[in-house]
Scaffold this active site. Sequence first.
Site, PDB file in Angstrom:
ATOM      1  CG  ASP A 289       4.703  13.873  -3.658  1.00  0.00           C
ATOM      2  OD1 ASP A 289       3.578  15.060  -4.517  1.00  0.00           O
ATOM      3  OD2 ASP A 289       4.894  13.191  -3.558  1.00  0.00           O
TER       4      ASP A 289
ATOM      5  CG  ASN B 244       9.326  12.731  -4.278  1.00  0.00           C
ATOM      6  OD1 ASN B 244       7.951  12.840  -4.747  1.00  0.00           O
ATOM      7  ND2 ASN B 244      10.429  11.408  -4.980  1.00  0.00           N
TER       8      ASN B 244
ATOM      9  CG  ASP C  97       6.175  11.051  -7.217  1.00  0.00           C
ATOM     10  OD1 ASP C  97       7.339   9.906  -7.128  1.00  0.00           O
ATOM     11  OD2 ASP C  97       5.382  12.121  -6.327  1.00  0.00           O
TER      12      ASP C  97
ATOM     13  CG  ASP D 198       7.047  10.759  -0.757  1.00  0.00           C
ATOM     14  OD1 ASP D 198       6.639  11.165  -1.472  1.00  0.00           O
ATOM     15  OD2 ASP D 198       7.660  11.443   0.198  1.00  0.00           O
TER      16      ASP D 198
ATOM     17  CG  ASP E 223      -0.378  -4.301   4.392  1.00  0.00           C
ATOM     18  OD1 ASP E 223      -0.868  -3.755   4.122  1.00  0.00           O
ATOM     19  OD2 ASP E 223      -0.849  -6.496   3.935  1.00  0.00           O
TER      20      ASP E 223
ATOM     21  CG  ASP F 212      -3.222  -9.049   1.607  1.00  0.00           C
ATOM     22  OD1 ASP F 212      -4.131  -7.917   1.823  1.00  0.00           O
ATOM     23  OD2 ASP F 212      -3.059  -9.232   0.132  1.00  0.00           O
TER      24      ASP F 212
ATOM     25  CD  GLU G 212      -7.317  -8.353   3.978  1.00  0.00           C
ATOM     26  OE1 GLU G 212      -6.775  -8.810   2.905  1.00  0.00           O
ATOM     27  OE2 GLU G 212      -8.485  -7.537   3.649  1.00  0.00           O
TER      28      GLU G 212
ATOM     29  CG  HIS H  55      -6.399  -0.284   1.480  1.00  0.00           C
ATOM     30  ND1 HIS H  55      -6.038  -1.325   2.613  1.00  0.00           N
ATOM     31  CD2 HIS H  55      -5.573  -1.781   0.685  1.00  0.00           C
ATOM     32  CE1 HIS H  55      -6.116  -2.092   2.759  1.00  0.00           C
ATOM     33  NE2 HIS H  55      -5.700  -2.442   1.470  1.00  0.00           N
ATOM     34  CG  ASP H  56      -9.237  -3.307   0.426  1.00  0.00           C
ATOM     35  OD1 ASP H  56      -8.851  -4.673   0.970  1.00  0.00           O
ATOM     36  OD2 ASP H  56      -8.357  -3.201  -0.610  1.00  0.00           O
TER      37      ASP H  56
HETATM   38  O1  TEU Z   1      -7.908  -7.826   0.225  1.00  0.00           O
HETATM   39  C1  TEU Z   1      -8.278  -9.068  -0.165  1.00  0.00           C
HETATM   40  C2  TEU Z   1      -9.738  -8.442   0.011  1.00  0.00           C
HETATM   41  O2  TEU Z   1     -10.291  -9.351   0.093  1.00  0.00           O
HETATM   42  C3  TEU Z   1     -10.277  -7.212  -0.796  1.00  0.00           C
HETATM   43  O3  TEU Z   1      -9.885  -7.806  -1.919  1.00  0.00           O
HETATM   44  C4  TEU Z   1     -11.851  -7.472  -0.405  1.00  0.00           C
HETATM   45  O4  TEU Z   1     -12.375  -8.387  -0.678  1.00  0.00           O
HETATM   46  C5  TEU Z   1     -12.170  -6.995  -2.160  1.00  0.00           C
HETATM   47  O5  TEU Z   1     -11.287  -5.748  -2.441  1.00  0.00           O
HETATM   48  C6  TEU Z   1     -13.055  -6.174  -1.584  1.00  0.00           C
HETATM   49  O6  TEU Z   1     -14.206  -5.852  -2.567  1.00  0.00           O
HETATM   50  C7  TEU Z   1      -6.504  -7.910  -0.028  1.00  0.00           C
HETATM   51  C8  TEU Z   1      -5.627  -6.291   0.421  1.00  0.00           C
HETATM   52  O7  TEU Z   1      -6.400  -5.257   0.968  1.00  0.00           O
HETATM   53  C9  TEU Z   1      -6.304  -5.609  -0.953  1.00  0.00           C
HETATM   54  O8  TEU Z   1      -6.179  -3.839  -0.878  1.00  0.00           O
HETATM   55  C10 TEU Z   1      -6.084  -6.807  -1.953  1.00  0.00           C
HETATM   56  O9  TEU Z   1      -6.509  -6.338  -3.345  1.00  0.00           O
HETATM   57  C11 TEU Z   1      -6.095  -7.962  -2.252  1.00  0.00           C
HETATM   58  O10 TEU Z   1      -5.522  -8.491  -1.168  1.00  0.00           O
HETATM   59  C12 TEU Z   1      -4.868  -8.843  -2.005  1.00  0.00           C
HETATM   60  O11 TEU Z   1      -3.716  -8.799  -2.184  1.00  0.00           O
END
Ligand code: TEU
Length: 606
Positions: free
Chosen positions: A22, A24, A26, A30, A99, A206, A275, A347-348
């Site tokens: 971050d 700024n 908040d 960013d 992305d 995605d 993906e 991130h998932d």
């Molecule tokens: O993720 C697709 C996806 O399959 C994920 O939802 C994953 O299977 C699940 O989170 C695991 O339990 C992509 C993006 O990476 C995710 O952040 C998004 O939420 C999703 O698509 C919808 O755009």
Amino acid sequence: ETPNPWWTNAVVYQIYPRSFQDSNGDGLGDLPGITSRLDYLQELGVDVIWLSPVYKSPQDDNGYDISDYQDIDPMFGTLDDMDELIAQAHHRGIKIVMDLVVNHTSDEHAWFQASRDRNDEHADWYWWRDARPGMAPGEPGAEPNNWGSYFGGSAWEYDEGRGQYFFHQFSRKQPDLNWENPEVRRAVYAMMNWWMDRGIDGFRMDVIVLISKFMDAQGRLPGEAGSQLEDNPVGPEGFSDPSVFCCDGPRLEEYLAEMRREVFSRRDGYLTVGEAPGLPAARTGEITDPKNKELDMLFLFEQVGIDHGASKWDVRPFEPKKLRTVMSNQQNAVRDAGWASLYFDNHDQPRVVSRWGDTSTEELRIRSAKALGLLLHMHRGTPYIYQGEELGMTNAGFTKLEQYRDIESIDLYHQRVVETKIQSSDDMLHAMSIMSRDNARTPMQWDDTKYAGFTASYAPEEPWISVNPNHDVVNAQVELKDDDSVLAFYRKLIDLRHTDSLVSAGAWNMLDENDPTVYAFTRSLPDGSDAHGELLVVVNLSSKSAALPGQTAHLLGVDDGASSISSMGGIDSEQVVLSTYSPEQTAASLLTGSLSPWEGFIYRID
Ligand code: TEU
């Protein structure tokens, strides 16, 4: 033989902008914050940054619900900030991949708002369907079929304005685009070219394998009234699973080839990674075969599913044999053509050191983070580092529902605990502490100040999600000064990939496939190639010591006890290229035939 493309010995670093830096005050990461950290990434040695979405978005799914593909959301900054990031990254020899989220848009996108009018030219840009015959629209059970959303509830949302339902695999604010419509495809390709012309270097796409849906000859989806296609049965949550009807659909490769032609055919130096939730490894060979001109590589999901039961909230123990089987399938699928991505974190996904490593002590956290990093990076493919993975960052340690921010965790908590009572609150909160996507989304840990340097300690706003308390010891500042840190270890792995063609191009060959905890393989190039010898990679994926497995011991010439070593010229610590312990300790382990907890090493065999 065409030279290997540049990304076969590149390393990609994924930034989740909301949690990276971050600038700024908040409490939200960013673009200028990312630009201020490019020197750190250059020193780490990564070649590409994959940026999770920073486009205009209502942030229902943290930016994976886009309302304007050609503008930056004010929370992240402006298009000028984006241009500056691209220029500064390129100045440091780092590429920027963005992305691409085009299976769906936000419901606040102008295309969707226009589509709500049946007479508008965008009327057919989404999946609109009438209520089931004989049912009152909007009534429960009137949905066109039984499909459920990945984020809980029905995959159909009734729109009063249009008097029809629209389909959304993800949240109700993420309506699926209708890729059957050539106007949709044309608009997507135009947007992609606009970004490529602006100077980015490619896209992470995605859920791109979900864009083509299975329908019958009349265009009716499975389970729809009159459809020739039978739907899946309804599950315990009260809905059927759409994924098999939306994954790898009949026109997927047609669309991917068209996209390649329309956007990339006159360009070079780019990277495309798709993906692929639900796609079997075997399909990788076709879709990433350069001859087919579709995608350069895919993110498969089998390895991040080995500890899932009926769902990811039904958590199963980590079994190295399962990981070996899945990774072996992925390596074999691209042995002759095509290319693999290599990832455990994003991130998932929960953080791998908490998920499959051991964080019960600092020593075990560091050793297991290094062991898992070495295992991943030494496979054949392009490795992806998720922000903080290079520090050995751990899961969040959340215990209360209000600590969570992720729509998937919160909505599925309500579906599974409140609505359908599939799980008790304690069970689900325990599962979330292990599997929630928020485990990967706590702020990047830069130093030991109050908010880990993610935002200034005097910032007017708290970070949007709690900082992990262990940032006092797990942070970039302390690790940059420690040659024995996880960070230093990742830098060596990256350097090895850049300098040793065995690592980037060598064939992958499994050893000791039945060993319960020791994962071993070799990397070798065909005779006559420039690299000499082969590399042996061995990792003890457990917190207990483990015997060196048979084939590995034989390859090292230590299979019949220490006696042979003296005659075989012995084990030479000089040939230990990298170890989660010291080369001398690993040489000693090989002499005794017993590996220490999370002992992982690379041994050069001439
Ligand atoms: O993720 C697709 C996806 O399959 C994920 O939802 C994953 O299977 C699940 O989170 C695991 O339990 C992509 C993006 O990476 C995710 O952040 C998004 O939420 C999703 O698509 C919808 O755009």
